[in-house]
Design an enzyme around this catalytic site. Sequence first.
Site, PDB file in Angstrom:
ATOM      1  CE  LYS A   1       3.949 -12.719  -8.640  1.00  0.00           C
ATOM      2  NZ  LYS A   1       2.480 -12.676  -8.522  1.00  0.00           N
TER       3      LYS A   1
ATOM      4  N   GLY B   1      -2.733  -0.329   1.619  1.00  0.00           N
ATOM      5  CA  GLY B   1      -2.421  -0.256   0.190  1.00  0.00           C
ATOM      6  C   GLY B   1      -3.609   0.341  -0.535  1.00  0.00           C
TER       7      GLY B   1
ATOM      8  N   GLY C   1      -3.580   0.332  -4.310  1.00  0.00           N
ATOM      9  CA  GLY C   1      -3.280   0.089  -5.727  1.00  0.00           C
ATOM     10  C   GLY C   1      -4.445  -0.621  -6.380  1.00  0.00           C
ATOM     11  CG  ASN C   2      -5.581  -3.630 -10.077  1.00  0.00           C
ATOM     12  OD1 ASN C   2      -5.809  -4.791  -9.763  1.00  0.00           O
ATOM     13  ND2 ASN C   2      -6.274  -3.025 -11.021  1.00  0.00           N
TER      14      ASN C   2
HETATM   15  P1  NAD Z   1      -0.060  -1.879  -6.810  1.00  0.00           P
HETATM   16  O1  NAD Z   1       1.366  -1.637  -7.155  1.00  0.00           O
HETATM   17  O2  NAD Z   1      -1.122  -1.478  -7.766  1.00  0.00           O
HETATM   18  O3  NAD Z   1      -0.399  -1.209  -5.397  1.00  0.00           O
HETATM   19  C1  NAD Z   1       0.354  -1.418  -4.253  1.00  0.00           C
HETATM   20  C2  NAD Z   1      -0.175  -0.457  -3.193  1.00  0.00           C
HETATM   21  O4  NAD Z   1       0.485  -0.724  -1.948  1.00  0.00           O
HETATM   22  C3  NAD Z   1       0.074   1.018  -3.508  1.00  0.00           C
HETATM   23  O5  NAD Z   1      -1.038   1.770  -3.069  1.00  0.00           O
HETATM   24  C4  NAD Z   1       1.279   1.351  -2.638  1.00  0.00           C
HETATM   25  O6  NAD Z   1       1.333   2.730  -2.295  1.00  0.00           O
HETATM   26  C5  NAD Z   1       0.969   0.503  -1.422  1.00  0.00           C
HETATM   27  N1  NAD Z   1       2.122   0.224  -0.566  1.00  0.00           N
HETATM   28  C6  NAD Z   1       3.357  -0.186  -0.921  1.00  0.00           C
HETATM   29  N2  NAD Z   1       4.120  -0.314   0.188  1.00  0.00           N
HETATM   30  C7  NAD Z   1       3.332   0.014   1.235  1.00  0.00           C
HETATM   31  C8  NAD Z   1       3.526   0.077   2.635  1.00  0.00           C
HETATM   32  N3  NAD Z   1       4.699  -0.247   3.184  1.00  0.00           N
HETATM   33  N4  NAD Z   1       2.486   0.484   3.415  1.00  0.00           N
HETATM   34  C9  NAD Z   1       1.289   0.808   2.879  1.00  0.00           C
HETATM   35  N5  NAD Z   1       1.055   0.764   1.558  1.00  0.00           N
HETATM   36  C10 NAD Z   1       2.057   0.370   0.760  1.00  0.00           C
HETATM   37  O7  NAD Z   1      -0.151  -3.445  -6.477  1.00  0.00           O
HETATM   38  P2  NAD Z   1      -1.411  -4.378  -6.557  1.00  0.00           P
HETATM   39  O8  NAD Z   1      -1.464  -4.982  -7.910  1.00  0.00           O
HETATM   40  O9  NAD Z   1      -2.592  -3.705  -5.984  1.00  0.00           O
HETATM   41  O10 NAD Z   1      -0.942  -5.587  -5.589  1.00  0.00           O
HETATM   42  C11 NAD Z   1      -1.089  -5.499  -4.178  1.00  0.00           C
HETATM   43  C12 NAD Z   1      -0.882  -6.893  -3.591  1.00  0.00           C
HETATM   44  O11 NAD Z   1      -1.814  -7.816  -4.166  1.00  0.00           O
HETATM   45  C13 NAD Z   1       0.487  -7.512  -3.833  1.00  0.00           C
HETATM   46  O12 NAD Z   1       0.820  -8.351  -2.742  1.00  0.00           O
HETATM   47  C14 NAD Z   1       0.248  -8.379  -5.070  1.00  0.00           C
HETATM   48  O13 NAD Z   1       1.192  -9.435  -5.205  1.00  0.00           O
HETATM   49  C15 NAD Z   1      -1.123  -8.896  -4.751  1.00  0.00           C
HETATM   50  N6  NAD Z   1      -1.868  -9.392  -5.913  1.00  0.00           N
HETATM   51  C16 NAD Z   1      -2.092  -8.599  -6.988  1.00  0.00           C
HETATM   52  C17 NAD Z   1      -2.854  -9.083  -8.047  1.00  0.00           C
HETATM   53  C18 NAD Z   1      -3.235  -8.226  -9.228  1.00  0.00           C
HETATM   54  O14 NAD Z   1      -4.039  -8.678 -10.038  1.00  0.00           O
HETATM   55  N7  NAD Z   1      -2.763  -7.004  -9.328  1.00  0.00           N
HETATM   56  C19 NAD Z   1      -3.334 -10.399  -8.011  1.00  0.00           C
HETATM   57  C20 NAD Z   1      -3.094 -11.177  -6.885  1.00  0.00           C
HETATM   58  C21 NAD Z   1      -2.363 -10.663  -5.845  1.00  0.00           C
END
Ligand code: NAD
Length: 428
Positions: free
Chosen positions: A107, A219, A221-222
């Site tokens: 990571k 959340g 996001g993606n």
């Molecule tokens: P992202 O940056 O695309 O989205 C994060 C989201 O969380 C956003 O909507 C943001 O506004 C929201 N957020 C942040 N702080 C917040 C809070 N305090 N309260 C409510 N919402 C909040 O990130 P992502 O890629 O969607 O990742 C989200 C989680 O999934 C993380 O823990 C990441 O490590 C995990 N993850 C991501 C992937 C991937 O492929 N992107 C894979 C495995 C795990």
Amino acid sequence: MATGSFNPFQMAQQQFDAVAEKLGLDQATCDLLRQPNREIHFNIPIRMDDGTYKVFRGFRCQHNDARGPAKGGIRFHPHETIDTVRALSMWMTWKTAVVDIPLGGGKGGVICDPHNLSMREQEQVCRGYVRAIAPLVGPLQDVPAPDVLTTGQHMIWMLDEYEKITGMKQPGFITGKPVGSGGSLGRKEATGFGVIYTLREALKDLNIDITKTTASFQGFGNVSQHALKLYTELGGRAICVSCWDHHEQKSFTYKKASGISFDEIMSITNNFGEIDREKASGLGYEILPGGAWIEQEVDILVPAALENQVNAETAPKIAKTVKVVAEAANGPTTPEADAMFKERGIMVIPDFLANAGGVTCSYFEQVQCNMNYFWSKEEVLEKLDRKMTEAYRAVADLAKSRNVYMRDAAYMISIARVAEACKMRGWI
Ligand code: NAD
């Protein structure tokens, strides 16, 4: 992020220790697996757009590579800490092992806030990051990917810098690249869809019809976006999503009891996964405090933001109706909340199983890059569904046969696989 007294690395070690004891692991194996094999900390000096210089702190941890090259995303976050990166690298080792792909755990992170950086400045951070880690990473050593606040664009800048340094095309160096630039179709959807493939299987085990369920997401996001998309396509009713508002520096929950339409909510969400409050209100969403997502009377909770969101303070607010928590985020649930779930009989689909779809598709991306032949989206998603379903089945069957908590069952499978690989190599 490691906020207040919460330390994700200590939590990851605590989870590991509990299962290591159950498995009767010897001391040397525990010593090897409860901390990263290697970590580097470095400075990334950048010339800013206004001509001044600024130095950003970067990290890369390689937790374990006994089963294959280390693999794991890079986060850009103002509150990034080395302990967060250590914990996430450790969870990556368990994640690649639970879905049984030939990769290890790594990571990375940079303490920075992309909201406050121009695209040129972000490019400089990406290139500086790669210059710092280049000797220790590569398709056969350690393969980065996107994570919180990093995207395919960041990956391409990093790949370009790596290829400049090595003087050759190395598309397998990094995953999560845009389609057409070595990326895999389906990668964008993979993590969120993977969460729902495991949820679909869990609901079958619980004899619950998905079309009669409701869910609340933290959340947007993606990961959350694609999880919500597939969940609603399968007939579930999503009633809440919460997200961060960087203007207000706090989160809000957006509720529509009749059910959230994916297309509608996407039309008012920006690239950072932040929903436009004014537009949401105009479209009839109820706007509630950020913490309200967890208090809803739903069947399913999907924490999909950050770690430490379901803890001793928030878990008691979970409604009696909740039957399943599908952990889309990494490390959302603390051991205190786990204890409450066990007591209440809430089923947890643990993070490193539920969100393993992303790394599984990253592995498919590497395979396609190595072959220089790309699959259709249907083929990718079909392979992903199969991998996720098999992994879920193995964990759920072990949980049932040994009468253990789902998280412990997932750990038992992963730790045993990684320990065996270390033993075969003669490391311990
Ligand atoms: P992202 O940056 O695309 O989205 C994060 C989201 O969380 C956003 O909507 C943001 O506004 C929201 N957020 C942040 N702080 C917040 C809070 N305090 N309260 C409510 N919402 C909040 O990130 P992502 O890629 O969607 O990742 C989200 C989680 O999934 C993380 O823990 C990441 O490590 C995990 N993850 C991501 C992937 C991937 O492929 N992107 C894979 C495995 C795990």
